[in-house]
Design a protein around this motif. Sequence first.
Motif, PDB file in Angstrom:
ATOM      1  N   ILE A 299      19.646   0.066  -7.918  1.00  0.00           N
ATOM      2  CA  ILE A 299      19.200  -0.695  -6.747  1.00  0.00           C
ATOM      3  C   ILE A 299      18.089   0.064  -6.030  1.00  0.00           C
ATOM      4  CG2 ILE A 299      19.875  -1.586  -4.478  1.00  0.00           C
ATOM      5  CD1 ILE A 299      20.796  -3.312  -6.866  1.00  0.00           C
ATOM      6  N   ASP A 300      18.255   1.367  -5.857  1.00  0.00           N
ATOM      7  CA  ASP A 300      17.211   2.167  -5.201  1.00  0.00           C
ATOM      8  C   ASP A 300      15.905   2.143  -6.010  1.00  0.00           C
ATOM      9  OD1 ASP A 300      18.768   2.783  -2.993  1.00  0.00           O
ATOM     10  OD2 ASP A 300      19.426   4.712  -3.800  1.00  0.00           O
ATOM     11  N   ALA A 301      16.012   2.224  -7.334  1.00  0.00           N
ATOM     12  CA  ALA A 301      14.822   2.162  -8.189  1.00  0.00           C
ATOM     13  C   ALA A 301      14.178   0.777  -8.093  1.00  0.00           C
ATOM     14  CB  ALA A 301      15.191   2.480  -9.639  1.00  0.00           C
ATOM     15  N   TRP A 302      14.998  -0.268  -8.048  1.00  0.00           N
ATOM     16  CA  TRP A 302      14.498  -1.631  -7.916  1.00  0.00           C
ATOM     17  C   TRP A 302      13.755  -1.810  -6.587  1.00  0.00           C
ATOM     18  CZ3 TRP A 302      16.112  -5.471  -4.405  1.00  0.00           C
ATOM     19  CH2 TRP A 302      15.639  -6.753  -4.666  1.00  0.00           C
ATOM     20  N   ILE A 303      14.292  -1.232  -5.519  1.00  0.00           N
ATOM     21  CA  ILE A 303      13.636  -1.301  -4.207  1.00  0.00           C
ATOM     22  C   ILE A 303      12.266  -0.632  -4.287  1.00  0.00           C
ATOM     23  CG2 ILE A 303      13.703  -0.432  -1.828  1.00  0.00           C
ATOM     24  CD1 ILE A 303      16.786  -0.805  -1.966  1.00  0.00           C
ATOM     25  N   ARG A 304      12.202   0.556  -4.877  1.00  0.00           N
ATOM     26  CA  ARG A 304      10.914   1.252  -5.020  1.00  0.00           C
ATOM     27  C   ARG A 304       9.930   0.409  -5.834  1.00  0.00           C
ATOM     28  NH1 ARG A 304      14.509   5.531  -5.473  1.00  0.00           N
ATOM     29  NH2 ARG A 304      14.396   5.517  -7.748  1.00  0.00           N
ATOM     30  N   ASP A 305      10.428  -0.224  -6.886  1.00  0.00           N
ATOM     31  CA  ASP A 305       9.591  -1.071  -7.729  1.00  0.00           C
ATOM     32  C   ASP A 305       9.048  -2.263  -6.931  1.00  0.00           C
ATOM     33  OD1 ASP A 305       8.473  -1.861 -10.303  1.00  0.00           O
ATOM     34  OD2 ASP A 305       9.965  -3.468 -10.269  1.00  0.00           O
ATOM     35  N   GLN A 306       9.903  -2.870  -6.125  1.00  0.00           N
ATOM     36  CA  GLN A 306       9.473  -4.004  -5.294  1.00  0.00           C
ATOM     37  C   GLN A 306       8.408  -3.555  -4.296  1.00  0.00           C
ATOM     38  OE1 GLN A 306      10.610  -7.200  -6.019  1.00  0.00           O
ATOM     39  NE2 GLN A 306      11.457  -5.988  -7.692  1.00  0.00           N
ATOM     40  N   GLU A 307       8.606  -2.392  -3.695  1.00  0.00           N
ATOM     41  CA  GLU A 307       7.621  -1.861  -2.753  1.00  0.00           C
ATOM     42  C   GLU A 307       6.283  -1.627  -3.446  1.00  0.00           C
ATOM     43  OE1 GLU A 307       9.739   1.606  -1.447  1.00  0.00           O
ATOM     44  OE2 GLU A 307      10.538   0.589   0.319  1.00  0.00           O
ATOM     45  N   GLN A 308       6.326  -1.082  -4.656  1.00  0.00           N
ATOM     46  CA  GLN A 308       5.109  -0.807  -5.412  1.00  0.00           C
ATOM     47  C   GLN A 308       4.361  -2.095  -5.731  1.00  0.00           C
ATOM     48  OE1 GLN A 308       3.997   2.295  -5.885  1.00  0.00           O
ATOM     49  NE2 GLN A 308       2.131   1.407  -6.715  1.00  0.00           N
ATOM     50  N   LYS A 309       5.095  -3.147  -6.105  1.00  0.00           N
ATOM     51  CA  LYS A 309       4.465  -4.432  -6.410  1.00  0.00           C
ATOM     52  C   LYS A 309       3.742  -4.982  -5.189  1.00  0.00           C
ATOM     53  CE  LYS A 309       7.571  -5.961 -10.069  1.00  0.00           C
ATOM     54  NZ  LYS A 309       8.646  -6.873 -10.422  1.00  0.00           N
ATOM     55  N   VAL A 310       4.344  -4.856  -4.022  1.00  0.00           N
ATOM     56  CA  VAL A 310       3.718  -5.330  -2.779  1.00  0.00           C
ATOM     57  C   VAL A 310       2.441  -4.545  -2.507  1.00  0.00           C
ATOM     58  CG1 VAL A 310       3.984  -5.484  -0.280  1.00  0.00           C
ATOM     59  CG2 VAL A 310       5.839  -6.232  -1.775  1.00  0.00           C
ATOM     60  N   LEU A 311       2.494  -3.238  -2.693  1.00  0.00           N
ATOM     61  CA  LEU A 311       1.314  -2.415  -2.477  1.00  0.00           C
ATOM     62  C   LEU A 311       0.187  -2.777  -3.437  1.00  0.00           C
ATOM     63  CD1 LEU A 311       2.946   1.084  -1.867  1.00  0.00           C
ATOM     64  CD2 LEU A 311       1.854  -0.400  -0.174  1.00  0.00           C
TER      65      LEU A 311
END
Length: 63
Positions: free
Chosen positions: A47-59
């Motif tokens: 879940i933490d890795a998924w959150i980081r991935d989602q943040e990266q996609k937004v950036l």
Amino acid sequence: MPKKTLNVQDVAEYLGVHSDTIYTMVRQKQIPHFRVRRRILFSIEAIDAWIRDQEQKVLEEAI
């Protein structure tokens, strides 16, 4: 020792969304999860890795 797996309610609280949202995301395969028989569980690390991935996609979309 902290919990390494979370249930639907735990993840909903962790993300600040309703549990129905988590069930929808699971059904649409939008969030990493696994099943033990009928129980839906989540790895806190995934879940933490998924959150980081989602943040990266937004950036990346902002560029």
